[in-house]
Design a protein around this motif. Structure first.
Motif, PDB file in Angstrom:
ATOM      1  N   ARG A 106      -6.479  12.824   5.596  1.00 41.66           N
ATOM      2  CA  ARG A 106      -5.000  12.402   6.076  1.00 41.66           C
ATOM      3  C   ARG A 106      -4.218  13.353   6.388  1.00 41.66           C
ATOM      4  NH1 ARG A 106      -3.959   7.072   6.093  1.00 41.66           N
ATOM      5  NH2 ARG A 106      -1.743   7.587   5.785  1.00 41.66           N
ATOM      6  N   ASP A 148      -4.651   9.488   9.947  1.00 43.56           N
ATOM      7  CA  ASP A 148      -6.141  10.232   9.497  1.00 43.56           C
ATOM      8  C   ASP A 148      -6.230  11.379  10.794  1.00 43.56           C
ATOM      9  OD1 ASP A 148      -6.602   8.873   7.404  1.00 43.56           O
ATOM     10  OD2 ASP A 148      -8.041   7.606   8.210  1.00 43.56           O
ATOM     11  N   ASN A 157      -6.349   9.879  -1.454  1.00 37.16           N
ATOM     12  CA  ASN A 157      -7.321   8.811  -1.523  1.00 37.16           C
ATOM     13  C   ASN A 157      -8.454   9.188  -2.941  1.00 37.16           C
ATOM     14  OD1 ASN A 157      -9.687   7.143  -1.167  1.00 37.16           O
ATOM     15  ND2 ASN A 157      -9.516   7.425   1.309  1.00 37.16           N
ATOM     16  N   ARG A 215      -5.588   4.291  -2.220  1.00 39.98           N
ATOM     17  CA  ARG A 215      -4.521   5.246  -1.599  1.00 39.98           C
ATOM     18  C   ARG A 215      -3.434   5.378  -2.667  1.00 39.98           C
ATOM     19  NH1 ARG A 215      -3.614   2.931   4.240  1.00 39.98           N
ATOM     20  NH2 ARG A 215      -1.192   3.301   3.994  1.00 39.98           N
ATOM     21  N   ILE A 235     -14.098  11.154  10.367  1.00 41.60           N
ATOM     22  CA  ILE A 235     -12.695  11.266   9.931  1.00 41.60           C
ATOM     23  C   ILE A 235     -12.709  12.419   8.961  1.00 41.60           C
ATOM     24  CG2 ILE A 235     -11.279   9.878   8.451  1.00 41.60           C
ATOM     25  CD1 ILE A 235     -11.799   8.273  10.996  1.00 41.60           C
ATOM     26  N   ASP A 243     -21.206   2.448   8.075  1.00 38.96           N
ATOM     27  CA  ASP A 243     -20.069   3.354   7.383  1.00 38.96           C
ATOM     28  C   ASP A 243     -18.702   2.763   8.147  1.00 38.96           C
ATOM     29  OD1 ASP A 243     -17.919   5.161   6.718  1.00 38.96           O
ATOM     30  OD2 ASP A 243     -19.165   6.960   7.094  1.00 38.96           O
ATOM     31  N   THR A 244     -17.912   2.007   7.565  1.00 41.33           N
ATOM     32  CA  THR A 244     -16.845   1.175   8.093  1.00 41.33           C
ATOM     33  C   THR A 244     -15.392   2.082   8.088  1.00 41.33           C
ATOM     34  OG1 THR A 244     -16.336  -0.135   6.093  1.00 41.33           O
ATOM     35  CG2 THR A 244     -18.179  -0.857   7.875  1.00 41.33           C
ATOM     36  N   THR A 252      -5.681  -0.734   5.356  1.00 42.24           N
ATOM     37  CA  THR A 252      -4.913  -2.021   4.943  1.00 42.24           C
ATOM     38  C   THR A 252      -4.343  -2.411   6.494  1.00 42.24           C
ATOM     39  OG1 THR A 252      -4.433  -0.989   2.927  1.00 42.24           O
ATOM     40  CG2 THR A 252      -2.901  -2.912   3.518  1.00 42.24           C
ATOM     41  N   GLU A 253      -3.398  -1.519   7.187  1.00 39.78           N
ATOM     42  CA  GLU A 253      -2.856  -1.897   8.191  1.00 39.78           C
ATOM     43  C   GLU A 253      -3.574  -2.516   9.429  1.00 39.78           C
ATOM     44  OE1 GLU A 253      -2.635   0.790   6.679  1.00 39.78           O
ATOM     45  OE2 GLU A 253      -0.846   1.684   6.430  1.00 39.78           O
ATOM     46  N   THR A 263       0.814  -1.212  -0.122  1.00 37.49           N
ATOM     47  CA  THR A 263       0.150  -0.164   0.190  1.00 37.49           C
ATOM     48  C   THR A 263       0.834   1.164  -0.141  1.00 37.49           C
ATOM     49  OG1 THR A 263      -2.068   1.085   1.102  1.00 37.49           O
ATOM     50  CG2 THR A 263      -0.444   0.331   2.613  1.00 37.49           C
ATOM     51  N   GLU A 270     -13.414   5.472   2.183  1.00 36.90           N
ATOM     52  CA  GLU A 270     -13.259   7.149   2.469  1.00 36.90           C
ATOM     53  C   GLU A 270     -14.481   7.550   3.097  1.00 36.90           C
ATOM     54  OE1 GLU A 270     -14.208   9.325  -1.231  1.00 36.90           O
ATOM     55  OE2 GLU A 270     -14.606   7.399  -2.291  1.00 36.90           O
ATOM     56  N   GLY A 271     -14.660   8.570   3.449  1.00 36.81           N
ATOM     57  CA  GLY A 271     -15.868   9.185   4.065  1.00 36.81           C
ATOM     58  C   GLY A 271     -16.903   9.353   2.961  1.00 36.81           C
ATOM     59  N   THR A 319      -9.853  -4.623   1.271  1.00 35.75           N
ATOM     60  CA  THR A 319     -11.150  -5.144   1.721  1.00 35.75           C
ATOM     61  C   THR A 319     -11.727  -6.394   1.106  1.00 35.75           C
ATOM     62  OG1 THR A 319     -11.731  -2.724   1.616  1.00 35.75           O
ATOM     63  CG2 THR A 319     -13.609  -4.134   1.377  1.00 35.75           C
TER      64      THR A 319
HETATM   65  O1  PRX Z   1      -8.211   7.857   5.370  1.00 33.40           O
HETATM   66  C1  PRX Z   1      -8.692   6.751   5.542  1.00 33.40           C
HETATM   67  C2  PRX Z   1      -9.832   6.288   4.626  1.00 33.40           C
HETATM   68  O2  PRX Z   1      -8.768   5.273   3.701  1.00 33.40           O
HETATM   69  C3  PRX Z   1      -7.612   5.021   4.421  1.00 33.40           C
HETATM   70  C4  PRX Z   1      -7.192   3.681   4.368  1.00 33.40           C
HETATM   71  O3  PRX Z   1      -7.088   3.072   3.186  1.00 33.40           O
HETATM   72  P1  PRX Z   1      -6.816   1.717   2.748  1.00 33.40           P
HETATM   73  O4  PRX Z   1      -5.487   1.333   3.668  1.00 33.40           O
HETATM   74  O5  PRX Z   1      -6.463   1.716   1.209  1.00 33.40           O
HETATM   75  O6  PRX Z   1      -7.934   0.891   3.055  1.00 33.40           O
HETATM   76  C5  PRX Z   1      -9.170   1.082   2.352  1.00 33.40           C
HETATM   77  C6  PRX Z   1     -10.222  -0.097   2.825  1.00 33.40           C
HETATM   78  C7  PRX Z   1     -10.189  -0.310   4.257  1.00 33.40           C
HETATM   79  C8  PRX Z   1      -7.925   5.516   5.788  1.00 33.40           C
HETATM   80  O7  PRX Z   1      -6.717   5.875   6.665  1.00 33.40           O
HETATM   81  N1  PRX Z   1     -10.863   5.637   5.013  1.00 33.40           N
HETATM   82  C9  PRX Z   1     -11.206   4.286   4.965  1.00 33.40           C
HETATM   83  N2  PRX Z   1     -12.523   4.009   5.287  1.00 33.40           N
HETATM   84  C10 PRX Z   1     -13.001   5.238   5.573  1.00 33.40           C
HETATM   85  C11 PRX Z   1     -12.029   6.172   5.146  1.00 33.40           C
HETATM   86  N3  PRX Z   1     -12.425   7.483   5.497  1.00 33.40           N
HETATM   87  C12 PRX Z   1     -13.370   7.876   6.140  1.00 33.40           C
HETATM   88  N4  PRX Z   1     -14.351   7.146   6.414  1.00 33.40           N
HETATM   89  C13 PRX Z   1     -14.094   5.638   6.271  1.00 33.40           C
HETATM   90  N5  PRX Z   1     -15.196   4.665   6.314  1.00 33.40           N
END
Ligand code: PRX
Length: 654
Positions: A525, A510, A531, A536, A522, A421-422, A426-427, A274, A398-399, A321
């Motif tokens: 970043r 975040d 995003n 990412r 949220i 809204d989850t 990745t981490e 990532t 994302e939001g 995901t």
């Molecule tokens: O900034 C946040 C945003 O996506 C980032 C994580 O990206 P990634 O590792 O590619 O994983 C995406 C799938 C889990 C976060 O640091 N993000 C993810 N979900 C949300 C979000 N920002 C707002 N609301 C969310 N539900």
């Protein structure tokens, strides 16, 4: 947006969302967690005594050697279920066969070309995984070795992941949209010994040249000794004797009951690359027992999985995901999953709703960017479609803007489906903050509350908690079973990125704020990570790709708001050759596609005589972001090395 590396301490929230939606009563009455009191009880139990809480939940995993200790936390290093041994593919398959669920549908697959469909029961999926596992073993792949997977969204992608898990090999799935350069980088960084791929994949009616991309990557991947090729599209490919083997030849005559390798709880299950805030993607490393327990438990809580559910997560397995909520979470929970191979607008813009009508999934989990596309495509693609099978909706990546949330709620959910809204990464391995659909009142745009086992805090640059209502850095103060265990081969980067700015706590990267009800919002970043359509991308990665082109002297990439993608990529380049204009723009776009992949291709290219920099030589991204967004430049520009640069840039834009 706040400046990178500074918490949004003084940033007033721009969201003033007051609407609140309680869970429908008939949903709550049947839900796994049906009241806030029950959520509170679980939350407190996990917080007070995590060892007892997670120990109880891990009891159902198919241990071959019991663990000695639930948790060993030496920040930033954690071990869960210390000394235990198990196999993750057995947790996803064998234990369901043993429980008499062999005939249950594990997977329904819909291909992009109309009319293509397959289903696999748990017994059939188990048999396929066993055959591939035996084939991989026969190739000589050993536990702990890394296998790259670069495939279209076919059942075989899930099978390949589980087959690696079965023999204890570590998989590294590379999204099918990445370029051969990106494959080569990942193969090299992980020292991959094999690649599993396909001749091609379908995308909007076109055939992706997957094997061809692998062939180019392998010119730079000396560690790779074997390539397994699934025949998917039937397009012609070159097969290199001694290195390349067809999937169907590999599995031919292989046994359907390959025993699983007993792996240590902490043995790496997979790495997933990532983007971070440098030019080089990092291999996020997840482990076996803790990860699968987290993926399963969060899937059960957040998606309220029941035996008769059909769960459709639209993510590709190239992203986290797809790891946690296509493959490991739902399969460990013994659920039925729906997979669709192609694009949401192939061959028409109502394809998803056609699939819902025909396959009748009960749970639908997608990204806000997809929802915004559906809104844009218009209501005619939904007209007359029967979406009544759906009982729960989710979003991730994302939001979600309140307007899209409302549309999703009303148009797709018919006003009756809760929306989860989850928030996660990745981490984190799995969902960290989300409504529980049977009990948490939702507010459009908020990921609401942490799951049991998750103890977040919002802090300032000194690591001190900020008052409620104020923005700051989001950190996690306690370990959870699904957390990353490291950055592959780069301990320093692991410590530096996640654990050094706020010592002893996990820095998510975040900004966030908590409202008066304790709900989390949220706010974007804190680093140079974009995003784009829920994916990412590091600005520096895009910049490195650009400056590797002979005409480019310097480049700066920033995000700008985009109606559908959330953020679009805007780049500013100074040239040392070539003529600014549409032809060079096209060349540079092609170059970025080649270096990284289609998802990183800049939307806007601005040619500039120079880039605005501070006296210390740092590119003023805030300024560029404003220009890219077409906003009037606000704020302090007195540190600009050269005011004329700013004027020139503006001039070019007008
Ligand atoms: O900034 C946040 C945003 O996506 C980032 C994580 O990206 P990634 O590792 O590619 O994983 C995406 C799938 C889990 C976060 O640091 N993000 C993810 N979900 C949300 C979000 N920002 C707002 N609301 C969310 N539900």
């Amino acid at each position: 947006m706040s400046e990178p590396h500074k918490p949004a301490g003084t940033l007033a929230s721009v969201m003033h969302e007051e609407r609140m939606f309680p869970p429908p009563r008939d949903f709550s009455s049947r839900a796994r967690i049906g009241s806030l009191e029950e959520y509170g009880r679980l939350y407190d139990a996990a917080r007070k005594d995590p060892e007892a809480f997670w120990g109880e939940r891990a009891a159902a995993l198919p241990w071959t050697t019991p663990y000695e200790r639930v948790l060993d936390w030496q920040p930033p290093h954690v071990r869960w279920f210390v000394g235990g041994r198990l196999n993750v593919s057995a947790a996803c398959l064998d234990r369901h066969l043993a429980a008499g669920k062999g005939e249950k549908t594990a997977l329904v697959w819909v291909g992009e070309p109309l009319g293509e469909r397959r289903t696999l029961t748990y017994r059939e999926l188990h048999a396929e995984v066993c055959r591939v596992a035996a084939g991989l073993r026969r190739l000589g792949i050993r536990p702990g070795e890394v296998v790259s997977i670069y495939m279209p969204m076919t059942p075989e992608l899930v099978i390949a992941m589980l087959a690696c898990a079965r023999i204890g090999a570590v998989h590294s799935v590379i999204f099918g949209g990445f370029s051969s350069e990106a494959i080569a980088d990942r193969n090299h960084d992980a020292r991959a010994v094999a690649v599993i791929t396909a001749d091609g994949g379908w995308r909007r009616g076109a055939q992706l040249p997957l094997k061809k991309n692998v062939d180019v990557a392998l010119e730079k991947s000396p560690t790779v000794k074997h390539v397994v090729v699934l025949r998917r599209t039937g397009q012609p490919v070159d097969m290199k004797p001694g290195r390349d083997v067809w999937w169907h030849d590999l599995v031919d005559g292989m046994p359907a009951d390959t025993p699983p390798e007993a792996m240590d709880s902490e043995a790496p299950l997979f790495i997933l690359y990532t983007s971070g805030s440098t030019g080089k993607p990092k291999g996020i490393q997840h482990t076996s027992a803790g990860y699968v327990l987290w993926a399963q438990t969060t899937a059960e809580w957040v998606f309220d999985l029941r035996d008769d559910d059909l769960f459709w997560c639209t993510a590709d397995c190239g992203w986290i995901t797809g790891h946690s909520y296509v493959t490991y979470g739902p399969l460990a929970a013994g659920a039925s999953i729906l997979i669709y191979e192609g694009a949401p607008n192939a061959p028409h813009e109502g394809r998803f709703w056609q699939i819902v009508e025909e396959e009748r999934p009960t749970i639908f989990y997608t990204a806000p960017t997809a929802i915004r596309s559906f809104m844009k495509w218009g209501p005619e693609h939904l007209r007359g479609r029967d979406l009544s099978s759906l009982r729960l909706l989710g979003t991730v990546g994302e939001g979600i803007n309140p307007e899209a949330w409302m549309w999703y709620h009303e148009t797709i959910g018919g006003g009756r489906c809760p929306i989860v809204d989850t928030w996660w990464q990745t981490e984190t391995g799995g969902i960290m903050m989300s409504p529980l659909p049977g009990c948490t009142p939702t507010k459009p745009g908020s990921c609401t509350l942490p799951l049991p086992g998750v103890v977040p805090e919002i802090v300032d640059a000194h690591g001190k908690p900020v008052p409620r209502g104020e923005g700051g850095w989001l950190v996690m103060t306690r370990p959870w079973p699904g957390m990353l265990r490291g950055v592959w081969g780069d301990e320093e980067r692991f410590v530096d990125t996640y654990w050094s700015k706020v010592p002893g706590k996990y820095l998510a990267g975040d900004n966030a704020r908590q409202d008066g009800d304790g709900y989390y919002w949220i706010m974007g970043r804190i680093d140079d990570v974009l995003n784009v359509a829920g994916h990412r991308l590091s600005t520096i990665e895009i910049e490195s790709a650009l400056v590797s082109h002979p005409t480019v002297a310097e480049a700066a990439a920033v995000g700008r708001p985009h109606e559908v993608k959330g953020e679009a990529v805007a780049v500013f380049v100074t040239l040392r050759g070539g003529e600014p204009g549409p032809a060079l723009e096209e060349t540079l776009r092609k170059h970025v596609r080649q270096q990284i992949g289609a998802l990183a291709v800049p939307d806007d290219i601005h040619f500039a005589a120079a880039l605005p920099k501070t006296r210390s030589g740092k590119i003023m991204r805030r300024l560029l972001r404003d220009i890219a967004a077409g906003r009037e430049t606000v704020g302090d520009t007195t540190t600009l090395e050269d005011y004329t640069v700013l004027a020139n840039l503006r001039g070019n834009d007008e």
